[in-house]
Design an enzyme around this catalytic site. Structure first.
Site, mmCIF file in Angstrom:
data_model
loop_
_atom_site.group_PDB
_atom_site.id
_atom_site.type_symbol
_atom_site.label_atom_id
_atom_site.label_comp_id
_atom_site.label_asym_id
_atom_site.label_seq_id
_atom_site.Cartn_x
_atom_site.Cartn_y
_atom_site.Cartn_z
ATOM 1 N N CYS A 15 43.240 47.108 115.934
ATOM 2 C CA CYS A 15 43.916 46.998 117.227
ATOM 3 C C CYS A 15 42.981 46.454 118.304
ATOM 4 O O CYS A 15 43.435 45.797 119.251
ATOM 5 C CB CYS A 15 44.518 48.327 117.655
ATOM 6 N N HIS A 122 42.770 53.755 119.478
ATOM 7 C CA HIS A 122 43.786 52.721 119.702
ATOM 8 C C HIS A 122 43.523 51.931 120.975
ATOM 9 O O HIS A 122 43.217 52.494 122.027
ATOM 10 C CB HIS A 122 45.192 53.328 119.771
ATOM 11 N N ASN A 137 51.072 45.791 123.404
ATOM 12 C CA ASN A 137 50.628 46.774 122.425
ATOM 13 C C ASN A 137 50.983 46.280 121.023
ATOM 14 O O ASN A 137 52.147 45.963 120.739
ATOM 15 C CB ASN A 137 51.310 48.116 122.706
#
Length: 347
Positions: A15, A122, A137
């Site tokens: 991520c 994250h 996201n």
């Protein structure tokens, strides 16, 4: 003018990579390039500890740090904020300060270009495109618009829930408005802004567009050719069935990964006892392998290539990392690679 929004989706624990790419609206950073930066930062930290701790490389703190492994990337590919900052600074000369840093609180949040948000492992990006903010996201199915009115409240809520928020005040790369700019990203991640704003359930990505390569002159090997001076691409309505079939065939072909068909050095068996070398593989994964000091550096290339689908690889070592291809005939002892971190990337 048509705007496109680039939104990479989550893969593994990458991520951090996706957040950076979504922030700059391009497939600019790879796991390998970020892992190389992580290795450089690790080495800087170790060098500092070795020169400032009593006992140097034999000190308890130094040995403990070695045993703990990287402090800038974990086994799953999660990168630290320092890696993201270094990547953005080296590639785009952009700083990534914490939004609560002194002086930034005086700025109106809706004047900032973008944000990177982090909690635990994250990361995700929020980016201004065409004077609208988009939540990019990588766990979302598609980008989500955030109004200027809601932006400050969203940021406050994120920080109250434990997120750290970092910002780019200005000078991010411009958003995509044409076909040439779309080549900076992967086709399946480009979304047409007008479709997203209309809330279409079948919003088109570039990969879905059946005519995205019309007039591009794509060769059978996947490269592009010129249409010739003064020539215009032929409208679809004027194409013959044969021309349309040829276009479809060319668009469906993908260039195969480059293979290393001739490996010059043998892949030796891993000895039970020997010196250890750490690796950042081209795909971003980590590995440790033993070699004999009498093995040549070419054997190291064979090992990394064997772990990279036999593709050609570039290897770098030291700090700052330098290419070691000129040392292939040297022994590992002569090349002083024992205990080194070697960074690999696809050639």
């Amino acid at each position: 003018m048509t705007y496109w929004v680039y939104h990479e989706r989550q893969e593994a624990m990458l991520c951090g990579q996706h957040a950076l790419n979504n922030l700059v609206q391009a497939n600019a950073f790879t796991p390998g390039s970020l892992a190389e930066i992580a290795g450089q930062l690790d080495q800087m930290e170790l060098n500092y500890m070795a020169s400032n701790n009593e006992g140097g490389v034999s000190s308890k703190d130094y040995l403990k740090r070695i045993a703990e492994g990287s402090g800038n990337v974990d086994e799953s590919g999660n990168f630290s904020i320092e890696v993201l900052r270094s990547a953005l600074l080296s590639r785009y000369n952009l700083a990534l300060p914490n939004i609560r840093q002194q002086g930034l609180s005086k700025l109106e949040i809706t004047t900032m270009d973008g944000f990177i948000c982090n909690r635990s492992s994250h990361w995700f990006a929020i980016r201004k495109i065409n004077d609208r903010y988009w939540n990019l996201n990588s766990t979302l199915e598609r980008p989500e618009v955030i109004s200027h009115f809601r932006l400050a409240a969203e940021m406050e809520a994120l920080q109250n829930s434990g997120y750290s928020v970092f910002c780019v005040v200005d000078s991010l790369p411009p958003p995509c408005t044409n076909e040439a700019m779309m080549d900076q990203g992967l086709p399946q991640y480009w979304w047409r802004e007008e479709d997203l704003l209309k809330g279409k359930t079948n919003a088109m990505t570039r990969a879905d567009d059946p005519w995205k390569d019309v007039g591009s002159g794509r060769r059978l090997d996947g490269g592009k050719t010129s249409n010739g001076a003064g020539q215009q691409s032929k409208p679809i309505s004027e194409m013959t069935e044969e021309e349309m079939l040829q276009m479809a065939m060319e668009a469906s072909l993908e260039q195969a990964p480059q293979k290393n068909d001739t490996i010059s050095y043998p892949l030796t068996e891993e000895p039970a006892v020997g010196i250890k070398i750490q690796f950042r593989m081209p795909d971003g994964t980590r590995a440790v392998r033993r070699f004999l000091e009498s093995d040549v550096v070419g054997n190291i290339y064979s090992y990394v290539s064997s772990k990279s689908d036999n593709r050609n690889v570039e290897l770098r070592a030291g700090f700052p990392p330098k290419d070691i291809s000129s040392k292939k005939e040297e022994t590992i002892a002569v090349a002083k690679l024992a205990g080194e971190m070697i960074h690999g990337r696809y050639a």
